[in-house]
Design a protein around this motif. Structure first.
Motif, PDB file in Angstrom:
ATOM      1  N   THR A  80       0.831  -1.194   0.000  1.00 15.39           N
ATOM      2  CA  THR A  80       0.000   0.000   0.000  1.00 15.39           C
ATOM      3  C   THR A  80       0.871   1.252   0.000  1.00 15.39           C
ATOM      4  N   PHE A  81       0.214   2.408  -0.165  1.00 16.53           N
ATOM      5  CA  PHE A  81       0.952   3.669  -0.152  1.00 16.53           C
ATOM      6  C   PHE A  81       1.668   3.860   1.183  1.00 16.53           C
ATOM      7  N   VAL A  82       0.962   3.618   2.267  1.00 16.04           N
ATOM      8  CA  VAL A  82       1.558   3.805   3.596  1.00 16.04           C
ATOM      9  C   VAL A  82       2.761   2.886   3.777  1.00 16.04           C
ATOM     10  N   GLU A  83       2.647   1.652   3.300  1.00 20.28           N
ATOM     11  CA  GLU A  83       3.757   0.708   3.423  1.00 20.28           C
ATOM     12  C   GLU A  83       4.948   1.156   2.580  1.00 20.28           C
ATOM     13  N   ALA A  84       4.676   1.737   1.413  1.00 15.55           N
ATOM     14  CA  ALA A  84       5.764   2.255   0.575  1.00 15.55           C
ATOM     15  C   ALA A  84       6.471   3.414   1.270  1.00 15.55           C
ATOM     16  N   VAL A  85       5.705   4.272   1.936  1.00 20.71           N
ATOM     17  CA  VAL A  85       6.301   5.384   2.685  1.00 20.71           C
ATOM     18  C   VAL A  85       7.198   4.839   3.798  1.00 20.71           C
ATOM     19  N   HIS A  86       6.725   3.813   4.499  1.00 21.67           N
ATOM     20  CA  HIS A  86       7.539   3.186   5.549  1.00 21.67           C
ATOM     21  C   HIS A  86       8.838   2.623   4.969  1.00 21.67           C
ATOM     22  N   HIS A  87       8.741   2.005   3.804  1.00 19.37           N
ATOM     23  CA  HIS A  87       9.920   1.411   3.161  1.00 19.37           C
ATOM     24  C   HIS A  87      10.982   2.483   2.910  1.00 19.37           C
ATOM     25  N   VAL A  88      10.562   3.600   2.321  1.00 24.91           N
ATOM     26  CA  VAL A  88      11.514   4.677   2.024  1.00 24.91           C
ATOM     27  C   VAL A  88      12.046   5.286   3.318  1.00 24.91           C
ATOM     28  N   ALA A  89      11.168   5.426   4.311  1.00 23.84           N
ATOM     29  CA  ALA A  89      11.592   6.003   5.591  1.00 23.84           C
ATOM     30  C   ALA A  89      12.692   5.158   6.232  1.00 23.84           C
ATOM     31  N   ARG A  90      12.554   3.834   6.153  1.00 23.07           N
ATOM     32  CA  ARG A  90      13.585   2.965   6.733  1.00 23.07           C
ATOM     33  C   ARG A  90      14.925   3.169   6.034  1.00 23.07           C
ATOM     34  N   ARG A  91      14.903   3.361   4.722  1.00 24.51           N
ATOM     35  CA  ARG A  91      16.149   3.612   3.984  1.00 24.51           C
ATOM     36  C   ARG A  91      16.813   4.900   4.450  1.00 24.51           C
ATOM     37  N   LEU A  92      15.976   5.885   4.782  1.00 23.10           N
ATOM     38  CA  LEU A  92      16.485   7.200   5.173  1.00 23.10           C
ATOM     39  C   LEU A  92      16.711   7.308   6.679  1.00 23.10           C
ATOM     40  N   HIS A  93      16.445   6.213   7.398  1.00 24.89           N
ATOM     41  CA  HIS A  93      16.577   6.194   8.862  1.00 24.89           C
ATOM     42  C   HIS A  93      15.671   7.239   9.514  1.00 24.89           C
ATOM     43  N   ILE A  94      14.473   7.365   8.954  1.00 25.48           N
ATOM     44  CA  ILE A  94      13.459   8.255   9.519  1.00 25.48           C
ATOM     45  C   ILE A  94      12.443   7.393  10.265  1.00 25.48           C
ATOM     46  N   THR A  95      12.166   7.745  11.499  1.00 22.53           N
ATOM     47  CA  THR A  95      11.229   6.975  12.315  1.00 22.53           C
ATOM     48  C   THR A  95       9.817   7.508  12.136  1.00 22.53           C
ATOM     49  N   ILE A  96       8.907   6.602  11.814  1.00 19.66           N
ATOM     50  CA  ILE A  96       7.489   6.953  11.715  1.00 19.66           C
ATOM     51  C   ILE A  96       6.779   6.352  12.918  1.00 19.66           C
TER      52      ILE A  96
END
Length: 597
Positions: A80-96
């Motif tokens: 899903t869109f939210v899961e894709a955002v989480h995926h990119v966030a993990r690459r950038l070391h951004i915590t959601i």
């Protein structure tokens, strides 16, 4: 979107690099201002997949798919869109911030991914914390697996227990039903139990690094079967995954070639000796999907299968999909009774790479394994070679394969060239039609009338420059665009000008629920030029659109005037004529302003 603050999504999007993300799945090469590669969404041999780093968008001119970095992951990873955002966030070391509600609302694919991620960490922890004299540590030492290899590949240990994983998962709120769906547990008549027990565990990763399945190797000869693999699931298709590809990606791009082996331990044995760019199968014969996946990362493939009869048969089957995918294919012939792991351990990396350098051509391999004294076998070799060579859409490879075959089999000189020229199917000499299909990967632009070309070009200019979008906003209304598709895109562009947020087209793409509009937007962005006088071009288009609308209004009004004259409606006629003259005057003023008078 509601589950992640919009500002945080914007921040993640602005920090992401679509080229970096897509490169995990596709080998990209710069071409002008864009990057090109083989499309991961359809079968092709000529790159038609374009990524625009400046605008953070991708578009395939073959299948039409396009979008933002999030769109790419949604399509490729089936999330899903939210899961894709989480995926990119993990690459950038951004915590959601995570919530129970969000976890419950996740898709089945993402839920399974969380389960496999948990299991991989569980198995890995069990191996790292096992005693030095434990059965798994003794086996790892016997096979020469270093701590570095164990950590690089996330190797693990499934304890000799019926419910160790089940119990640990329960403590983390993961139900047994999810372990069963992921192939990590099985349900019998009276109970559910761990599927992997007393085994060395190999986590199988997608190119993104996501764990999708597992392989397990028995630690003693008494335990059977020797290898146990996860069943297929919504996130795991054996025919579409290659073990070790995640770790080998950079080496494959750098070297341009891959070594393809049959088993997990073959790959790990080569890795231990410093040999990179190796991938392994996951308990299946090499498939076309796996060959196409490999072709995204390199140009050459070396088959390094076991030297026994089963290995030779598997090599025969693997050649065709590799050749068909456009990979320059070679076969490494191991001495009898060797597999890649045993050979490299005995002869070292230099000895192994010497075999790679001496790899057989297709013709050499067939000549070695065929009985060329028998006329029937000679004919079979000829037909097989001709059929294989036809299957490559790479014309350079086709000619090189032919030359190699004629050198190996002088009797084929002339015959093979004649056979390859003979049409055998809808695709011409290619037989299967792959060449014909590939030529359509970047279709020529369809013929468009002048009005459509003007609107399309103006929309493209709006997408490339905010000031032009603002110019259009001040001069035209969306209704001035004749074609509904471009009208919808203009409405979205103008909406993107409002508020305090920047004119971010990748953000715009993520909010448009219009597949056709997304396809055209990404196509226009990936074909836009950086020429001069862009604003003047836009003004010229605006004038043409305004003039066209004025002429249409005058034509409609003239029809009404004729009807009024015929019907004797003189009172209405005067007003209509006045309106007509006013429109004519507007046209004159418009054209004078365009000329700069």
């Amino acid at each position: 979107m509601a589950r992640i603050p919009e500002e945080l999504v914007d921040s993640i999007r602005s920090q992401a690099d679509i080229v970096d993300v897509v490169s995990d799945y596709v080998t990209l090469r710069r071409s002008g201002k864009n990057y090109l590669g083989l499309c991961p969404f359809h079968d092709e041999k000529t790159p038609s997949f374009s990524v625009n780093q400046e605008r953070q968008m991708f578009h395939c001119f073959g299948c039409g798919k396009g979008g933002s970095v999030f769109s790419f992951l949604m399509e490729h990873e089936n999330v899903t869109f939210v899961e894709a955002v989480h995926h990119v966030a993990r690459r950038l070391h951004i915590t959601i911030p995570d919530t129970q509600g969000e976890r419950e609302a996740g898709s089945e694919a993402e839920s399974l991914a969380r389960v496999t991620r948990f299991a991989a960490l569980f198995f890995h922890d069990r191996l790292l914390n096992s005693d030095r004299d434990s059965v798994v540590r003794r086996y790892a030492e016997q096979r020469g697996l270093s701590e570095e290899t164990i950590k690089s590949f996330g190797l693990g240990y499934a304890p000799d227990s019926w419910n160790d994983l089940l119990s640990a998962a329960r403590e983390k709120g993961i139900g047994a039903d999810w372990l069963v769906k992921a192939g990590l547990a099985k349900t019998g008549e009276q109970r559910t139990y761990d599927a992997f027990r007393k085994r060395l565990i190999f986590p199988i990763q997608a190119p993104s690094g996501r764990v999708v399945g597992f392989g397990g190797r028995a630690l003693t000869d008494e335990d059977q079967p020797k290898y146990l693999n996860s069943p297929e699931s919504p996130i795991y298709r054996k025919s579409q995954v290659l073990y070790g590809l995640y770790q080998a990606r950079d080496a494959l791009r750098r070297q341009g070639q891959a070594l393809v082996v049959e088993g997990y331990m073959d790959l790990l044995g080569l890795h231990e000796q410093g040999i990179q760019g190796v991938v392994a199968l996951c308990g299946t014969a090499l498939t076309r999907e796996q060959a196409r996946l490999l072709a995204r990362y390199g140009q050459q493939a070396y088959l390094v299968y076991d030297s026994d009869q089963a290995g030779v048969r598997a090599t025969w089957r693997a050649i065709e999909p590799l050749v068909e995918s456009g990979l320059w294919t070679r076969i490494v012939r191991l001495p009898e009774d060797y597999d890649p792991d045993s050979y490299v351990r005995e002869h070292g990396p230099d000895g192994f790479m010497k075999l790679v350098e001496q790899a057989d051509s297709l013709a050499d391999f067939m000549g070695y394994h065929a009985n060329l004294q028998a006329a029937g076998d000679r004919d079979e070799v000829f037909r097989t070679l001709a059929g294989l060579i036809r299957k490559t859409a790479n014309l350079v490879h086709r000619e090189m394969y032919r030359e190699e075959a004629e050198r190996r089999f002088p009797a084929l000189q002339g015959l093979l060239a004649s056979e390859l020229r003979r049409p055998t199917g809808p695709g011409g000499p290619g037989g299967s039609g792959t060449v014909g299909r590939d030529r359509q990967a970047s279709p020529a632009a369809p013929a468009r009338d002048g009005d459509e070309r003007v609107e399309r070009d103006l929309v493209q200019l709006m997408l490339s420059d905010r000031t032009i979008a603002e110019l259009v906003e001040g001069q035209l209304e969306p209704q001035d665009f004749k074609y509904p598709l471009y009208r919808r895109i203009v409405e979205q562009c103008l909406a993107g000008l409002g508020g305090e947020r920047s004119y971010d087209l990748s953000s715009l793409i993520d909010t448009i629920d219009d597949e056709e509009a997304v396809r055209v937007i990404t196509e226009l962005i990936n074909t836009s030029d950086s020429g001069v006088h862009l604003e003047q071009r836009a003004r010229d288009h605006i004038v043409r659109i305004k003039q066209k609308r004025l002429k249409e209004s005058m034509a409609r009004l003239m029809e009404q005037i004729k009807q009024m004259e015929t019907g004797g409606r003189s009172s209405e006629l005067n007003d209509a004529m006045a309106t007509y003259m006013e429109l004519k005057q507007q046209e004159k003023v418009l054209l004078r302003s365009a000329r700069g008078d």
